[in-house]
Each structure stands twice: as structure tokens, then as C-alpha cells.
Design a protein around this motif. Structure first.
Motif, PDB file in Angstrom:
ATOM      1  N   PHE A   1      10.527 -11.367  -0.575  1.00 28.96           N
ATOM      2  CA  PHE A   1      10.549 -12.781  -0.930  1.00 28.96           C
ATOM      3  C   PHE A   1      10.687 -13.640   0.326  1.00 28.96           C
ATOM      4  CE2 PHE A   1      11.877 -16.740  -2.859  1.00 28.96           C
ATOM      5  CZ  PHE A   1      11.036 -16.805  -3.948  1.00 28.96           C
ATOM      6  N   ALA A   2      11.473 -13.161   1.289  1.00 29.14           N
ATOM      7  CA  ALA A   2      11.594 -13.901   2.555  1.00 29.14           C
ATOM      8  C   ALA A   2      10.236 -13.973   3.261  1.00 29.14           C
ATOM      9  CB  ALA A   2      12.632 -13.235   3.462  1.00 29.14           C
ATOM     10  N   PHE A   3       9.502 -12.863   3.293  1.00 24.16           N
ATOM     11  CA  PHE A   3       8.164 -12.887   3.903  1.00 24.16           C
ATOM     12  C   PHE A   3       7.223 -13.793   3.103  1.00 24.16           C
ATOM     13  CE2 PHE A   3       9.264  -8.634   5.870  1.00 24.16           C
ATOM     14  CZ  PHE A   3       9.259  -9.105   7.175  1.00 24.16           C
ATOM     15  N   PHE A   4       7.413 -13.813   1.784  1.00 21.74           N
ATOM     16  CA  PHE A   4       6.606 -14.683   0.918  1.00 21.74           C
ATOM     17  C   PHE A   4       6.836 -16.149   1.287  1.00 21.74           C
ATOM     18  CE2 PHE A   4       6.729 -17.247  -3.062  1.00 21.74           C
ATOM     19  CZ  PHE A   4       5.374 -17.265  -3.344  1.00 21.74           C
ATOM     20  N   ILE A   5       8.089 -16.513   1.534  1.00 21.05           N
ATOM     21  CA  ILE A   5       8.389 -17.884   1.953  1.00 21.05           C
ATOM     22  C   ILE A   5       7.707 -18.165   3.297  1.00 21.05           C
ATOM     23  CG2 ILE A   5      10.248 -19.452   2.675  1.00 21.05           C
ATOM     24  CD1 ILE A   5      10.152 -18.927  -0.320  1.00 21.05           C
ATOM     25  N   GLY A   6       7.762 -17.187   4.214  1.00 18.72           N
ATOM     26  CA  GLY A   6       7.094 -17.353   5.512  1.00 18.72           C
ATOM     27  C   GLY A   6       5.601 -17.596   5.338  1.00 18.72           C
ATOM     28  N   GLY A   7       4.956 -16.773   4.533  1.00 19.11           N
ATOM     29  CA  GLY A   7       3.515 -16.940   4.292  1.00 19.11           C
ATOM     30  C   GLY A   7       3.223 -18.266   3.614  1.00 19.11           C
ATOM     31  N   GLY A   8       4.146 -18.711   2.751  1.00 19.93           N
ATOM     32  CA  GLY A   8       3.975 -19.989   2.073  1.00 19.93           C
ATOM     33  C   GLY A   8       4.067 -21.151   3.042  1.00 19.93           C
ATOM     34  N   ILE A   9       5.001 -21.060   3.989  1.00 19.12           N
ATOM     35  CA  ILE A   9       5.126 -22.135   4.985  1.00 19.12           C
ATOM     36  C   ILE A   9       3.857 -22.202   5.832  1.00 19.12           C
ATOM     37  CG2 ILE A   9       6.379 -22.812   7.079  1.00 19.12           C
ATOM     38  CD1 ILE A   9       8.931 -21.749   5.645  1.00 19.12           C
ATOM     39  N   GLU A  10       3.314 -21.030   6.193  1.00 16.42           N
ATOM     40  CA  GLU A  10       2.041 -21.018   6.923  1.00 16.42           C
ATOM     41  C   GLU A  10       0.956 -21.754   6.124  1.00 16.42           C
ATOM     42  OE1 GLU A  10       3.236 -16.742   8.909  1.00 16.42           O
ATOM     43  OE2 GLU A  10       1.654 -16.794   7.396  1.00 16.42           O
ATOM     44  N   ALA A  11       0.931 -21.493   4.810  1.00 21.38           N
ATOM     45  CA  ALA A  11      -0.075 -22.137   3.966  1.00 21.38           C
ATOM     46  C   ALA A  11       0.134 -23.647   3.927  1.00 21.38           C
ATOM     47  CB  ALA A  11      -0.010 -21.562   2.552  1.00 21.38           C
TER      48      ALA A  11
ATOM     49  N   PHE B   1      -4.067 -18.796   9.426  1.00 19.76           N
ATOM     50  CA  PHE B   1      -4.717 -18.214   8.241  1.00 19.76           C
ATOM     51  C   PHE B   1      -4.787 -16.693   8.310  1.00 19.76           C
ATOM     52  CE2 PHE B   1      -8.883 -19.409  10.408  1.00 19.76           C
ATOM     53  CZ  PHE B   1      -9.401 -18.136  10.510  1.00 19.76           C
ATOM     54  N   THR B   2      -4.848 -16.160   9.537  1.00 18.65           N
ATOM     55  CA  THR B   2      -4.826 -14.706   9.662  1.00 18.65           C
ATOM     56  C   THR B   2      -3.478 -14.147   9.185  1.00 18.65           C
ATOM     57  OG1 THR B   2      -6.286 -14.855  11.574  1.00 18.65           O
ATOM     58  CG2 THR B   2      -5.111 -12.783  11.263  1.00 18.65           C
ATOM     59  N   MET B   3      -2.400 -14.787   9.663  1.00 22.23           N
ATOM     60  CA  MET B   3      -1.075 -14.287   9.300  1.00 22.23           C
ATOM     61  C   MET B   3      -0.739 -14.601   7.845  1.00 22.23           C
ATOM     62  SD  MET B   3       0.222 -12.517  11.675  1.00 22.23           S
ATOM     63  CE  MET B   3       1.982 -12.478  11.372  1.00 22.23           C
ATOM     64  N   HIS B   4      -1.239 -15.725   7.322  1.00 24.40           N
ATOM     65  CA  HIS B   4      -0.995 -16.037   5.909  1.00 24.40           C
ATOM     66  C   HIS B   4      -1.585 -14.949   5.012  1.00 24.40           C
ATOM     67  CE1 HIS B   4      -0.851 -18.183   2.088  1.00 24.40           C
ATOM     68  NE2 HIS B   4      -2.159 -17.985   1.963  1.00 24.40           N
ATOM     69  N   GLY B   5      -2.848 -14.614   5.254  1.00 20.06           N
ATOM     70  CA  GLY B   5      -3.488 -13.590   4.429  1.00 20.06           C
ATOM     71  C   GLY B   5      -2.820 -12.235   4.594  1.00 20.06           C
ATOM     72  N   THR B   6      -2.606 -11.843   5.839  1.00 24.49           N
ATOM     73  CA  THR B   6      -2.007 -10.538   6.093  1.00 24.49           C
ATOM     74  C   THR B   6      -0.602 -10.460   5.479  1.00 24.49           C
ATOM     75  OG1 THR B   6      -3.244 -10.473   8.172  1.00 24.49           O
ATOM     76  CG2 THR B   6      -1.483  -8.873   7.907  1.00 24.49           C
ATOM     77  N   SER B   7       0.182 -11.529   5.673  1.00 24.85           N
ATOM     78  CA  SER B   7       1.556 -11.508   5.160  1.00 24.85           C
ATOM     79  C   SER B   7       1.590 -11.477   3.649  1.00 24.85           C
ATOM     80  CB  SER B   7       2.317 -12.753   5.639  1.00 24.85           C
ATOM     81  OG  SER B   7       2.337 -12.811   7.028  1.00 24.85           O
ATOM     82  N   MET B   8       0.797 -12.334   3.010  1.00 21.85           N
ATOM     83  CA  MET B   8       0.876 -12.407   1.548  1.00 21.85           C
ATOM     84  C   MET B   8       0.466 -11.081   0.909  1.00 21.85           C
ATOM     85  SD  MET B   8       2.285 -15.072   0.661  1.00 21.85           S
ATOM     86  CE  MET B   8       2.514 -16.829   0.651  1.00 21.85           C
ATOM     87  N   ILE B   9      -0.498 -10.396   1.521  1.00 18.86           N
ATOM     88  CA  ILE B   9      -0.974  -9.147   0.935  1.00 18.86           C
ATOM     89  C   ILE B   9      -0.015  -7.999   1.246  1.00 18.86           C
ATOM     90  CG2 ILE B   9      -2.791  -7.398   1.133  1.00 18.86           C
ATOM     91  CD1 ILE B   9      -4.717  -9.854   1.501  1.00 18.86           C
ATOM     92  N   PHE B  10       0.296  -7.814   2.531  1.00 20.49           N
ATOM     93  CA  PHE B  10       1.042  -6.610   2.923  1.00 20.49           C
ATOM     94  C   PHE B  10       2.546  -6.819   2.930  1.00 20.49           C
ATOM     95  CE2 PHE B  10      -3.164  -6.157   4.890  1.00 20.49           C
ATOM     96  CZ  PHE B  10      -3.509  -4.891   4.451  1.00 20.49           C
ATOM     97  N   LEU B  11       2.998  -8.050   3.135  1.00 20.46           N
ATOM     98  CA  LEU B  11       4.441  -8.280   3.262  1.00 20.46           C
ATOM     99  C   LEU B  11       5.031  -8.969   2.036  1.00 20.46           C
ATOM    100  CD1 LEU B  11       4.634  -9.500   6.970  1.00 20.46           C
ATOM    101  CD2 LEU B  11       4.789  -7.187   6.062  1.00 20.46           C
ATOM    102  N   ALA B  12       4.185  -9.529   1.185  1.00 18.00           N
ATOM    103  CA  ALA B  12       4.724 -10.210   0.000  1.00 18.00           C
ATOM    104  C   ALA B  12       4.330  -9.479  -1.285  1.00 18.00           C
ATOM    105  CB  ALA B  12       4.279 -11.667  -0.028  1.00 18.00           C
ATOM    106  N   ILE B  13       3.060  -9.555  -1.683  1.00 22.18           N
ATOM    107  CA  ILE B  13       2.724  -9.068  -3.019  1.00 22.18           C
ATOM    108  C   ILE B  13       2.948  -7.559  -3.137  1.00 22.18           C
ATOM    109  CG2 ILE B  13       0.918  -8.875  -4.763  1.00 22.18           C
ATOM    110  CD1 ILE B  13      -0.266 -11.435  -3.728  1.00 22.18           C
ATOM    111  N   MET B  14       2.455  -6.778  -2.159  1.00 16.09           N
ATOM    112  CA  MET B  14       2.645  -5.318  -2.282  1.00 16.09           C
ATOM    113  C   MET B  14       4.125  -4.948  -2.370  1.00 16.09           C
ATOM    114  SD  MET B  14      -0.269  -3.489   0.037  1.00 16.09           S
ATOM    115  CE  MET B  14       0.227  -1.832  -0.389  1.00 16.09           C
TER     116      MET B  14
END
Lengths: 349, 617
Positions: B43-53, B77-90
Motif C-alpha cells: 500500500f505504501a508503494f501504491f501511494i508512491g505510484g499514485g503520487i507519481e501519477a 511514467f516509467t516508475m508509475h507503471g513499473t511500481s503499480m504493477i510489480f510493487l502495488a497490485i501484485m
């Protein structure tokens, strides 16, 4: 061309909620958007829209059915009190399963057949009288070469209406994607590979169209644009004749500019001629755009700014200020050298 | 409680002793605690990816934005996509796998508890590693990292190396975790829990785990080849005058992983929805067998469609037609699933509670994402939509509207089981409606933008394109989503502090996790249940359950905590840092990892209570 900003549909549609996005798509077609796939001109783009619209409306119908069923069920079968009886425990129904496996299958087959037809139409070979153009994607500009006409230019593609244009598309560095949304669907420009794209602009399609790179290609991807001028056969022949005539020998300040152009500048240990070609001169660099006809172009920096004295001066002075990330260095020219080079380039027509 | 006594002085290994406090969490092998660690971290990584967005949306709020022009935007956008997929949703999905799978199959833990902890720590360190790249320049090549833009000539910073090695660490964590769940689900089911009685969430976890095991190795191979290209000058993905390799090879290898990855992200949400909808409709899932087989066929077909990401690469008319057909086929099992979920509601007795709202939100938004996906399954249509904002809209309807709506349905449904507290219902509905509206306001207009020819991954656009209004609307929507997330976080905070206490079975649930207290005891089940149908807890309440055994006499054996998973994960990550910055450090890391693994292997699995020296068995 820029009426889309105040287009009749846009502001009204902005107030609608996106579930009604489809309505908005239809509304946006009323505006004059420079890159809208909803306003196709080229035959390729028209074929795609003809395929797309029935699929879109079919999808809307399917979605409306699913949403309607869900909303109906949630209202009709909501629990009214804690003492509501346990509902009938239905585990499934094989007839329904068969039915709703077959229905999507039929829809998918229809979609596939329509798709295959369009693929077949678009895969047809070009007629022999087609105009051949080789397109090369570079970071971050487009090179257009007319092999049968001996013309090389950049960022502004000029084609006659009513004639098939037969493009061969490649790239020198990374992958780009060639896309004029109102003319044709996109196709990638891949290093080491030659892709093909054919389209025709109909006779009533005379005009100026905008395109841009669609595949992320590094720093200045956002500013890798291009223009397509669809002109009458007569105008095209005139343009061809102009392009095939070498530029006249520079005189006066322009001659001084030619000297500057062909000098190595120690600040960057390079000079204009290292990267740029001007036909008929010793400048034969292949890194940046061919400048033989640069004065005839309407825009600079890959369709970024208008081609005029002020902009050209600023561009040569420091292109990175206008297009961050651009590979062209600033040579640190003195003001008089700068003015001379601008005069020289403006004589190239 | 585990009844084994502690005698650390007898073993060569000292065991961690604390049962609360930070060390108890660092050394835990309890699947429930690991699940919560996954949840909080992801969830913390999800917040990070969200802030990037949000930063990107601010940049694109209007034409000629100046906030993060140029390369910073490309990194975002590179880190947003990578984070949301590998660090958040999975890992958010993994948190549910961890917490719930043993509870749903009537087991006391996963098959390999220490490996489970190891997966978590690798995930944490891999995520930190990937984000550490921001210091020297994050990867700026897009989350699918197309060669040759990723080659050293075009991407000279170490960002791509961070991306390669970071994803290798995360991939290792995912593969280990998946093997663990496969073994757990195949071997540790309670008596009577046959495959035809397995909860759909467990089925989807099993399928997802197999997809990860098959999809990640080719991806890892591709990234290693890219690493060779960058480090050694090999030419797998670059064309040179003398020949060399082929950039398109990267795309084949990437999407052979990348498309199954989409199902890795969405199948768990489908599993969650398959649990939530029947519970709140007080009915069984309609067409259980059809839903399970649809999930299986989606998993299989997912490996046959990768080139639909490459319709504009120029593969030719025939390959495009073939991959179009295989892609369209996926619509059939997906349609079957949606219709079965919808039919589950019919003639039910529906409680309109927050988990149910999110589950229906999933259904509505995922259906939109699926239908828009059908459109670019057609290669000519894709020639306009590919790499445009239409794709951005589509993928967010699938991953935000699908995977994340499913995740939040699961959150509201299972947090009572995890914490013993029920989340506030009013705040929950506020969260749902703000997120549902915000999501549509953000991503809905992107369909129009794509149709109007706006390419994705551009950091700026001029004002004469007709894109201004819809971009502003999308930016406003993204902040509505941000507010909805804050509402959720406030709800979790306030409810865990003084929320309503959850009973064992607050929703009148149907599966085994509702038969034990909330939160569950360390050993989960005092007596391993005997299962007679796919709704064992429903049967226990409403009749039809087989006779249940009495709790066993004597203590329940639970695996002891261990230092080694976190130690080995750390030394391995140290080696990864060394790989980029210092080969001696890498060598030390590798040696320490081998030593740590050896010590781990020699660690007795029991804490001896009888004075013997506790051999592993």
C-alpha cells in the motif's frame, strides 16, 4: 484547424459524466480536431473508422444490457429487512451456460470476419503508378525521401491527392511510430526492418494534416511531429520541379553564411556541415535533416515552430531552449555569424 | 497458541524470542502476519505510484505544462507503471493469498513458512532498490522498456540497470511465493476439500501462481540478455552495420511475459469478486464450474495472444490476423464470467454493503475495459488506438477499475477477519462513490483523447489540438481519486482504533475463514475441518455439513520464527547493489547469501522441548 478548442461539442460534453463517454466521442467529431481519428480523410483512416464504429456501438449495447441487468437486480432483489428469507439456492443452469457461451462466440466471429476483411483490403499491393516515399524515423525528426524524384526533405511530407502513396518506413536509432491519424493508421519505424504503409488522399482532401511519433522514443518524443500537405497533382509537379532545381549560388551575407556553415567550431568541435546535407555543396552530413530546401518548409524543429527569421535565429542559437533534449548542439556563434547563417539558410529554396 | 516451549540454549541456532514488537514481525513466519506485512508495504508503494501519477496529471492539466517537463516526466511514467504493477497490485494480491489461502483451505500455515517470509523480504528490498534509482536518475524508457531505447547508447544512466536488477529480485520473490502457494493448495487442503469444492478465490490464486511460474522466467531471460547488451556490448536487441540482433525480439520476449502478467493482475480480483458477490446475495455463485473453467481457459489463452501488443510493429497481415483471432477468443470465457457473476445477483437477497459496492464497481468498470480491449483486438482499429490515450484509458479500466476495485472489495470484506474490526460503513460508501466517480472522470475522457489522436507518453502538448478540456477534466478526476484514497486510509485508521468489533462471521459468509475467530488464532483451526461442499461454512450454519472432528489433545505444532529469511534476502539485495556499484560488495553479498542459505538449511524446524538437539525432520 484549431477550432477544436471551442468546438461545439467539447465544452458541453465536458459536463457529462464519463460513463457517457461514447456520446462525447460522437460529439467531438463535430469539432475540427487536427489529429482526430473521427475525421478521417485518407482512405486507410476511413476504412478503419468504418470498421470501428459498429464495434463501438455494439460494445455500448452490450454494456447497457449488463449494466441494466445489474442495476435492476440490485434494486429488485435488495434485502429489505434482516428477517428476509434465505433466497432459493440456485447453483447454475447448464442451458444458460451454453447460451451465453454461444452468444459471445457468434459476436466474436462477426468481429473477426469484419476485421479480416479490412486487413485484406489494406494488405493489397500498391498500383504501379504509386508515388514511392521512404520514411526514416530519427531522434526526434522525420526524413522523407522520394527515391524516383531524387528529393530528400524532412518533417513535411508533400503528396498529390488521388494517387496512391507507397511508403517504406524504417528508423536509424530507436523505434518510432509513423502516425497521421486523419490519413492512416500508424505503423512503427523499426531499426533494421522496412515496414510498408499505403494510403490515398481523395481529391477533395486537399489540405494540411498533422501527425506525430506515437512510439515513445526518448527525451523529446512529445515534440517529434510532422506535417502532411495533400496538394493537387499540378501543385505537386510544381513543387517537384522546384525541389529538383539546385539552390542558386549564395551571394552577399548568404555567401558569408555558407562559409560559417562549413566551418568547424572549436567550442563543440563540430560544424553545421558535419550533420546536415545541402545538395550541390560540400555539406553532406547525414545526422540531422537535409537542409537543401529548408526555406521552403513552413515549420522548424519537427513541425514545432513557424519557420521565420526570428525563430530560425533562436533555433540555431540554442535549439535546446525550444525543444529540450534535441541533439543539435549550440555552437556559440557570434551574432554576425548567426545572422549570416540564417541568411544563407533562407536563401535555400 | 503454539504450545512448544523455548529452549534456545540447546540448539546451534538461537531462535528469535519476542512475540510482539518489531523483532517478532521481522522474524515471523506466520502467514497471517506476512500477509499484513505485504499489505502495508504494497500500500505504501501504491501511494508512491499514485503520487507519481498525480504529478503527471498536473503536468498535463493544460497545454505547455512546465511542472515536470522533459526527462523527469519520462522517469515518472516509467516508475508509475513499473511500481503499480510489480510493487502495488501484485503484492496487494499476494497479501490476500498469504492471509487467506491457508484459512480457506483449512490449513495452519503455508507449505514453506520461512520461504514465505523470504518472498516478502525480497519484495520489500527489491521495491526499495527499484525506487533508489531516483537518486541517480530513474529508468526513463517506459515500463515495457522497448529496445533499442534501453541500450546504453540511448539510455546512459544506471536507471535501466536498476530496473533490470530490481525486477529480477521482485521476479524471484514472485516465483518463490507462487511455488509456495501451488504446493500449499495442492497438498494442504482439509479433508474433503476436493478441487470441485475449492473456493473460486483459491482457484484463481492457483491459476495466477502457475502463470507467474511460467511467465516470469522468459522475462528474466530477456532482462539478462539486455543486461549483457548494456554491460558487455552483446547485441541481442540492437541492429548494427555488421548484423547484430533484433529489437523486435525484445518485444516478443517481453509480451510473452507481459500479457499473462495482465491476467496475473486481474485473476485474483476475479477470485475476490467470486467470493464477495455470493455472500452479499446470500446465494451460491452461479455456475461455479463455468467460472472456474473460464478462469483456467483465460490463463491458457493468455499465453497465446502476446503479439496483439505488436500489431503496429509490422509483423504482417497473417500474423496479425492469427493473433487477432486468439485475442478475440478470450472474450468468450471473460463474457461467461461476467454473465455468471451477474446471474448470481438474480433473485438473491442482496445486502448493499461496501464490499458489495466495490464488487459491482469491478463488474461495471472491468466490463468497460474488456469491451474497449475487444476494439483494439482488431488490428486495423489498433492501428489508430495503439500507443494513444485510448490504450491508457483501456488499461486503467482493466487495472484500476478491475484489479483495484476488486482489491478494495476484498479489503472491506476481509479486514474484519484480519483485524477483528469492521470498517466504517458510511466512510466506506463515501470511499466507493468518490473513487468510482473519480476513476470515470479521470480515465473516461482518455478514450476521447485517444480518439482525437493524443499519443501516450508525451509530457507536453500545444493548445491547438482540442485536447485541453479533457486533459483538465482527467486531472480533476485524478485528485478525486486521491481524496477517495485518503477517505479509505482515514476509515482504516479510525475503524482499527475504535471501530465496531467483528464477530467470527460478520457477513454471513460461506467459506472456511468465517468459521474461526476474527482475528484468527496463530494456529487458525483448533481442529482441521472436514469439508463436504464448496460452501462449508454455509453448510455448517444452514445444514448439510459433515460431522466435524474434536480439537486434538495436546499442543498444536507451529513453525518457529526465524532470522534467516530476512538475512538472506538482505545479503542477496546487497549483492544486487554491488552488481551496479562495486564488484567486491557483490562478491561479499553472494558469499553471505550462500552462507546464509546453508545456515537456513541447517536450522532445526522444531524448537526442541525435550532437551534433545532438535534435528530437522
Amino acid at each position: 484547424m484549431n477550432a477544436g478548442r471551442n468546438g461545439p461539442g467539447a465544452s458541453r460534453a465536458a459536463k457529462l459524466l464519463p460513463p457517457f463517454v461514447v456520446a462525447a466521442i460522437a460529439l467531438s467529431a463535430c469539432g475540427q480536431l487536427t489529429q482526430s481519428t473521427q475525421q478521417p480523410v485518407g482512405d486507410n483512416a476511413r476504412q478503419i473508422l468504418t470498421l470501428f464504429m459498429p464495434i463501438l456501438w455494439g460494445a455500448v449495447a452490450i454494456f447497457a444490457l449488463v449494466l441494466g441487468f445489474l442495476v435492476y437486480s440490485m434494486i429488485r432483489f435488495r434485502r429489505r429487512s434482516d428477517s428476509d428469507p434465505i433466497p432459493n439456492q440456485v447453483h447454475g443452469d447448464i442451458r444458460l451456460e451454453v447460451l451465453w457461451t454461444l452468444v459471445p462466440t457468434v459476436i466474436v466471429i462477426a468481429l473477426a470476419v469484419a476485421t479480416f476483411r479490412t486487413i485484406a483490403v489494406q494488405a493489397q499491393a500498391a498500383p504501379p503508378d504509386a508515388l514511392k516515399v521512404n520514411v526514416v524515423g530519427h531522434q526526434w525528426w522525420w526524413e522523407f525521401e522520394y527515391p524516383d524524384l531524387g528529393i530528400t526533405t524532412a518533417n513535411e511530407l508533400r503528396v498529390p491527392v488521388g494517387r496512391t502513396i507507397d511508403l517504406k518506413i524504417e528508423a536509424t536509432d530507436v523505434i518510432h511510430s509513423f502516425w497521421f491519424p486523419r490519413i492512416a493508421g500508424k505503423i512503427d519505424a523499426v531499426p533494421g526492418r522496412t515496414n510498408e504503409l499505403r494510403f490515398t488522399v481523395p481529391p477533395d482532401g486537399v489540405g494540411r494534416y498533422q501527425g506525430q511519433c506515437a512510439e515513445f522514443c526518448g527525451f523529446a518524443h512529445a515534440q517529434m511531429k510532422m506535417l502532411l500537405f495533400a496538394v493537387t497533382e499540378q501543385e505537386f509537379d510544381d513543387w517537384t520541379a522546384t525541389m529538383q532545381t539546385p539552390p542558386s549560388e549564395p551571394e552577399g551575407e548568404a555567401a558569408r553564411g555558407a562559409e560559417v556553415f562549413n566551418t568547424i567550431y572549436p567550442s563543440e568541435s563540430t560544424g553545421c556541415f558535419i550533420c546536415h546535407t545541402i545538395d550541390g555543396t560540400s555539406a553532406q552530413g547525414k545526422v540531422g535533416p537535409n537542409l537543401t530546401d529548408v526555406a521552403n518548409r513552413t515549420m522548424l524543429g519537427a513541425a514545432l515552430i513557424e519557420n521565420n527569421t526570428e525563430n530560425l535565429t533562436k533555433w540555431i542559437e540554442n535549439a535546446d531552449n525550444i525543444k529540450p533534449g534535441v541533439l543539435m548542439p549550440s555552437l556559440g556563434l557570434a551574432p554576425d555569424e548567426l545572422a549570416a547563417v540564417v541568411a544563407y539558410l533562407q536563401s535555400l529554396r | 497458541m503454539a504450545t512448544t516451549t523455548r529452549a534456545p540454549e540447546l540448539a546451534a541456532h538461537a531462535y528469535p524470542e519476542s512475540e510482539s514488537g518489531i523483532w517478532s514481525w521481522v522474524t515471523t513466519v506466520d502467514h497471517k502476519r506476512i500477509g499484513i506485512l505485504y499489505l502495508v508495504t504494497a500500500f505504501a508503494f501504491f501511494i508512491g505510484g499514485g503520487i507519481e501519477a498525480l504529478i503527471m496529471r498536473l503536468q498535463l492539466a493544460g497545454p505547455d505544462g512546465q511542472l515536470t517537463a522533459g526527462d523527469t516526466f519520462n522517469q515518472l511514467f516509467t516508475m508509475h507503471g513499473t511500481s503499480m504493477i510489480f510493487l502495488a497490485i501484485m503484492p496487494l494480491n499476494a497479501s490476500f493469498f498469504n492471509f487467506l489461502i491457508p484459512l480457506m483451505i483449512g490449513a495452519r500455515d503455508v507449505a514453506y513458512p520461512r520461504l514465505n517470509a523470504f518472498s516478502y523480504w525480497l519484495f520489500l528490498f527489491g521495491g526499495l532498490y527499484l525506487n533508489a534509482s531516483f537518486i541517480g536518475g530513474a529508468p526513463d524508457v517506459g515500463w515495457f522498456a522497448y529496445a533499442p531505447l534501453t541500450e546504453s547508447g540511448y539510455a546512459p544512466t544506471k536507471g535501466v540497470e536498476f530496473w533490470i536488477v530490481g525486477l529480477a529480485i521482485l521476479g524471484l520473490a514472485s516465483i518463490i511465493s507462487s511455488l509456495n502457494f501451488i504446493v500449499t493448495i495442492l497438498n494442504m487442503r482439509a479433508p474433503g476439500l476436493t478441487f470441485r469444492r475449492l473456493p473460486v478465490f483459491v482457484w484463481m490464486t492457483l491459476i495466477t501462481s502457475f502463470l507467474i511460474v511460467f511467465a516470469f522466467p522468459p522475462f528474466t531471460v530477456a532482462t539478462i540478455l539486455l543486461f549483457f547488451d548494456r554491460l558487455l556490448g552483446s547485441q541481442f536487441f540492437i541492429q548494427t552495420a555488421g548484423g547484430g540482433g533484433d529489437p523486435v525480439l525484445w518485444q516478443h520476449m517481453f509480451w510473452f511475459f507481459g500479457h499473462p502478467e495482465v491476467y496475473i493482475l486481474i485473476l485474483p480480483a476475479m477470485g475476490i469478486v467470486s467470493e464477495v458477490l455470493p455472500t452479499f446475495a446470500r446465494k451460491p455463485l452461479f455456475g461455479y464450474t463455468a467460472v472456474v473453467f473460464s478462469g483456467l481457459s483465460i490463463g491458457f489463452l493468455g499465453f497465446t495472444v502476446w503479439a496483439h501488443h505488436m500489431f503496429v510493429v509490422g509483423l504482417g497481415a497473417l500474423p496479425n490476423a492469427v493473433f487477432a483471432a486468439s485475442t478475440m477468443l478470450i472474450a468468450i470465457p471473460t463474457g461467461v464470467k461476467v454473465l455468471n457473476w451477474s446471474a448470481t445477483l438474480y433473485e438473491g437477497s442482496i445486502s448493499l454493503k461496501t464490499p458489495f459496492y466495490f464488487a459491482v464497481g469491478f463488474l461495471v468498470l472491468f466490463t468497460i475495459g474488456g469491451l474497449s480491449g475487444m476494439m483494439h483486438a482488431s488490428p486495423p482499429v489498433d492501428a489508430q488506438q495503439s500507443d494513444s490515450y485510448w490504450i491508457v484509458a483501456h488499461l486503467h479500466y482493466v487495472l484500476f477499475g478491475g484489479a483495484l476495485m476488486g482489491f478494495f472489495a476484498g479489503m472491506y470484506y476481509w479486514i474484519p477477519k484480519m483485524s477483528g474490526r469492521i470498517l466504517n460503513e458510511k466512510l466506506g460508501q463515501l470511499h466507493f462513490w468518490s473513487m468510482f466517480i473519480g476513476m470515470n472522470v479521470t480515465f473516461g475522457p482518455m478514450h476521447v483523447l485517444g480518439n482525437d489522436g493524443m499519443p501516450r507518453r508525451i509530457y507536453t502538448f500545444p493548445s491547438d489540438q482540442g485536447w485541453d478540456e479533457w486533459n483538465l477534466v482527467a486531472t480533476i478526476g485524478s485528485f478525486v481519486i486521491a481524496v477517495s484514497i485518503l477517505v479509505f486510509m482515514y476509515n482504516v485508521f479510525i475503524s482499527l482504533v475504535r471501530g465496531k468489533k467483528a464477530e467470527a462471521d460478520p457477513w454471513d459468509g460461506q467459506t472456511l475463514e468465517w468459521s474461526i475467530p476474527s482475528p484468527p488464532p496463530v494456529y487458525n483451526f483448533a481442529a482441521i475441518p472436514v469439508v463436504g461442499s464448496n460452501r462449508p461454512h454455509w453448510d455448517a450454519k444452514y445444514g448439510g455439513a459433515p460431522e466435524q472432528p474434536e480439537p486434538e489433545e495436546g499442543g498444536i505444532h507451529m513453525p518457529p520464527p526465524s532470522y534467516w529469511p530476512v538475512v538472506v534476502a538482505f545479503t542477496l539485495s546487497m549483492a544486487a547493489v554491488g552488481l551496479l556499484y562495486s564488484y567486491p560488495l557483490a562478491a561479499i553479498g553472494v558469499i553471505a547469501t550462500i552462507a546464509g542459505a546453508f545456515a537456513w538449511a541447517k536450522e532445526p524446524v522444531d524448537i526442541p522441548s525435550d532437551g534433545s538437539n532438535g534435528q530437522p525432520h
